[in-house]
Design a protein around this motif. Structure first.
Motif, PDB file in Angstrom:
ATOM      1  N   THR A   1       0.861  -1.175   0.000  1.00  0.00           N
ATOM      2  CA  THR A   1       0.000   0.000   0.000  1.00  0.00           C
ATOM      3  C   THR A   1       0.897   1.224   0.000  1.00  0.00           C
ATOM      4  O   THR A   1       1.885   1.284   0.720  1.00  0.00           O
ATOM      5  N   ARG A   2       0.558   2.158  -0.826  1.00  0.00           N
ATOM      6  CA  ARG A   2       1.321   3.394  -0.912  1.00  0.00           C
ATOM      7  C   ARG A   2       0.632   4.451  -0.083  1.00  0.00           C
ATOM      8  O   ARG A   2      -0.573   4.659  -0.203  1.00  0.00           O
ATOM      9  N   GLN A   3       1.426   5.081   0.758  1.00  0.00           N
ATOM     10  CA  GLN A   3       0.881   6.166   1.556  1.00  0.00           C
ATOM     11  C   GLN A   3       0.596   7.347   0.645  1.00  0.00           C
ATOM     12  O   GLN A   3       1.377   7.679  -0.228  1.00  0.00           O
ATOM     13  N   ARG A   4      -0.536   7.953   0.838  1.00  0.00           N
ATOM     14  CA  ARG A   4      -0.948   9.096   0.015  1.00  0.00           C
ATOM     15  C   ARG A   4      -0.573  10.378   0.741  1.00  0.00           C
ATOM     16  O   ARG A   4      -0.958  10.593   1.884  1.00  0.00           O
ATOM     17  N   PHE A   5       0.225  11.209   0.099  1.00  0.00           N
ATOM     18  CA  PHE A   5       0.639  12.475   0.677  1.00  0.00           C
ATOM     19  C   PHE A   5      -0.130  13.607   0.024  1.00  0.00           C
ATOM     20  O   PHE A   5      -0.466  13.542  -1.151  1.00  0.00           O
ATOM     21  N   VAL A   6      -0.393  14.636   0.801  1.00  0.00           N
ATOM     22  CA  VAL A   6      -1.124  15.793   0.307  1.00  0.00           C
ATOM     23  C   VAL A   6      -0.245  17.026   0.471  1.00  0.00           C
ATOM     24  O   VAL A   6       0.288  17.285   1.550  1.00  0.00           O
TER      25      VAL A   6
ATOM     26  N   ASN B   1       4.793  20.087 -11.362  1.00  0.00           N
ATOM     27  CA  ASN B   1       3.813  19.062 -11.747  1.00  0.00           C
ATOM     28  C   ASN B   1       3.532  19.095 -13.246  1.00  0.00           C
ATOM     29  O   ASN B   1       3.330  18.053 -13.863  1.00  0.00           O
TER      30      ASN B   1
ATOM     31  N   GLU C   1       5.506  13.764  -5.704  1.00  0.00           N
ATOM     32  CA  GLU C   1       5.020  12.641  -4.902  1.00  0.00           C
ATOM     33  C   GLU C   1       6.194  11.786  -4.421  1.00  0.00           C
ATOM     34  O   GLU C   1       6.205  11.303  -3.287  1.00  0.00           O
TER      35      GLU C   1
ATOM     36  N   ALA D   1       7.338  11.146  -0.513  1.00  0.00           N
ATOM     37  CA  ALA D   1       7.428   9.787   0.021  1.00  0.00           C
ATOM     38  C   ALA D   1       8.802   9.463   0.584  1.00  0.00           C
ATOM     39  O   ALA D   1       8.957   8.502   1.341  1.00  0.00           O
TER      40      ALA D   1
END
Length: 126
Positions: A5-10, A108, A116, A120
């Protein structure tokens, strides 16, 4: 087979304040080069600067003292200049103080997914 599972960063977005000074000279979006950006990010301190600005910022931009690095001012000036000249951060002069923020939209547009990866990244805990 183990699942990953990949941690989602905001990215913490903060609006630009009215009346902010003009940015210092920086490369145009079309002039951003991946090898230059990656070279700037190859230094762990600079990578940490960009990551902290993306994840922990409290204001639109921050002075170098906000980061809490125990480094000489001349060393920090060198690192922040390298990030600005590579096109990773935008800096503005507020009196005697330079404040920085990441060029999120520009990066981006030019290198999707790069920020991203930066978010991470975790620094080594020596």
């Amino acid at each position: 087979m183990p699942s990953t599972t990949r941690q989602r960063f905001v990215i913490r977005e903060v609006p630009e304040p009215a009346g902010a000074p003009a940015p210092l000279p920086e490369p145009a979006v079309a002039d951003l080069r991946l090898e230059t950006v990656m070279a700037a990010l190859s230094d762990p301190l600079r990578l940490q600067v960009v990551r902290k600005l993306l994840l922990d910022r409290e204001e639109f931009d921050h002075p170098c003292g906000w980061f809490g690095f125990d480094r000489p001012k001349s060393s920090l000036t060198h690192h922040f200049r390298a990030l600005r000249e590579a096109g990773l951060i935008r800096q503005r002069q507020y009196g005697l103080e330079r404040r920085s923020h990441v060029r999120v939209e520009d990066l981006n547009a030019r290198f999707p997914g790069l920020l991203e990866l930066v978010m991470a990244w975790t620094p080594d805990q020596d």
